[in-house]
Scaffold this motif. Structure first.
Motif, short mmCIF file in Angstrom:
data_model
loop_
_atom_site.label_atom_id
_atom_site.label_comp_id
_atom_site.label_asym_id
_atom_site.label_seq_id
_atom_site.Cartn_x
_atom_site.Cartn_y
_atom_site.Cartn_z
N ASP A 127 -46.77 -88.94 -17.32
CA ASP A 127 -45.69 -88.25 -16.31
C ASP A 127 -44.74 -89.30 -15.81
OD1 ASP A 127 -43.99 -86.87 -15.04
OD2 ASP A 127 -45.74 -85.74 -14.07
N GLU A 161 -55.71 -93.42 -16.62
CA GLU A 161 -55.97 -92.17 -16.95
C GLU A 161 -54.78 -91.21 -16.95
OE1 GLU A 161 -60.71 -92.40 -15.72
OE2 GLU A 161 -59.29 -90.95 -14.52
N GLN A 162 -54.71 -90.30 -17.85
CA GLN A 162 -53.47 -89.62 -17.74
C GLN A 162 -53.61 -88.60 -16.42
OE1 GLN A 162 -51.92 -87.42 -21.08
NE2 GLN A 162 -52.00 -89.38 -22.57
N LYS A 163 -54.59 -88.07 -16.10
CA LYS A 163 -55.20 -87.09 -15.25
C LYS A 163 -56.25 -87.42 -14.39
CE LYS A 163 -52.81 -82.97 -17.33
NZ LYS A 163 -52.89 -81.45 -17.64
N LYS A 180 -59.03 -88.29 -11.78
CA LYS A 180 -59.71 -87.26 -10.93
C LYS A 180 -60.79 -87.94 -9.85
CE LYS A 180 -60.14 -83.48 -14.33
NZ LYS A 180 -60.97 -82.54 -15.15
#
Length: 230
Positions: free
Chosen positions: A170, A219-221, A223
């Motif tokens: 993003d 990492e794209q998302k 956590k």
């Protein structure tokens, strides 16, 4: 018995030229307004770096320059005015050095260039950096050191945005990462300012190693792994 008038005559004779005329007195070259202003800026820069704003007085600045206090007031309106010009000039110098250094095509080399630009500034303009990282006691037309770092991060933000987009991340998150990367380099620079170990190239290499390899495995998302989620 020594004749004092004879001694005085002898002294006068030694001061005369061979043709009987007294020697011309060497006149001290007067500075132009621009030259005096530059001299005061350099003296102020050195004193502010060593003693800070509060620890530096107009009297000391004037004494170092060999002028009276009114001369300082004439050029800058006082200590505050001189300090403001010194800080503004250093902030512009650092921003210009970082901006002009970003010429490479590969993102990793751009990170290297940005790191080197800041370390080069610290090495070449140590007094300027010491002034910038102090808390300014007066408002600056160019902002604060934090705002300067933010301006530099904006330059990096565009680079990261393109890289994020090409990798499927993003691009809206680029400003966050830009602030983090530039802040990391700036804080490391403050630490290196005094220790100067390891050498500049090695510091730059380690900074880029952390930044680039961290971005490379991004990492794209991401956590959180702890219990706290908000």
């Amino acid at each position: 018995m020594t004749d004092s008038s004879s001694s005085s005559d002898d002294d006068r004779t030694r001061d005369e030229t061979r043709d009987g005329k007294p020697p011309r007195r060497t006149r001290r070259t007067r500075m132009t307004g621009a030259e005096r202003r530059q001299q005061l800026l350099e003296i102020g820069r050195t004193l502010f770096a060593a003693k800070g704003f509060e620890g530096t007085s107009v009297e000391e600045i004037a004494a170092k320059a060999g002028v009276s206090k009114p001369v300082v007031y004439e050029h800058f309106g006082g200590k505050e005015g001189l300090y403001a010009v010194v800080v503004d000039r250093e902030m512009r110098r650092l921003l210009d050095m970082v901006t002009s250094s970003l010429t490479a095509g590969h993102p990793r080399e751009l990170c290297e260039q940005a790191a080197f630009a800041l370390l080069d500034y610290i090495e070449e303009y140590t007094d300027g950096f010491r002034i910038l990282v102090r808390d300014s006691p007066i408002p600056q037309s160019t902002g604060t050191f934090a705002s300067l770092i933010s301006d530099i991060a904006t330059q990096v933000e565009d680079i990261l945005g393109r890289e994020f987009k090409s990798r499927g991340f993003d691009p809206k998150l680029a400003p966050l990462y830009a602030q983090a990367l530039v802040g990391m380099v700036a804080l490391t620079g403050q630490w290196w300012l005094d220790v100067r170990r390891p050498k500049k190239a090695e510091v730059a290499a380690h900074l880029v190693n952390l930044a680039w390899n961290g971005l490379d495995g991004l990492e794209q998302k991401p956590k959180l792994i702890g219990h706290r989620k908000s």
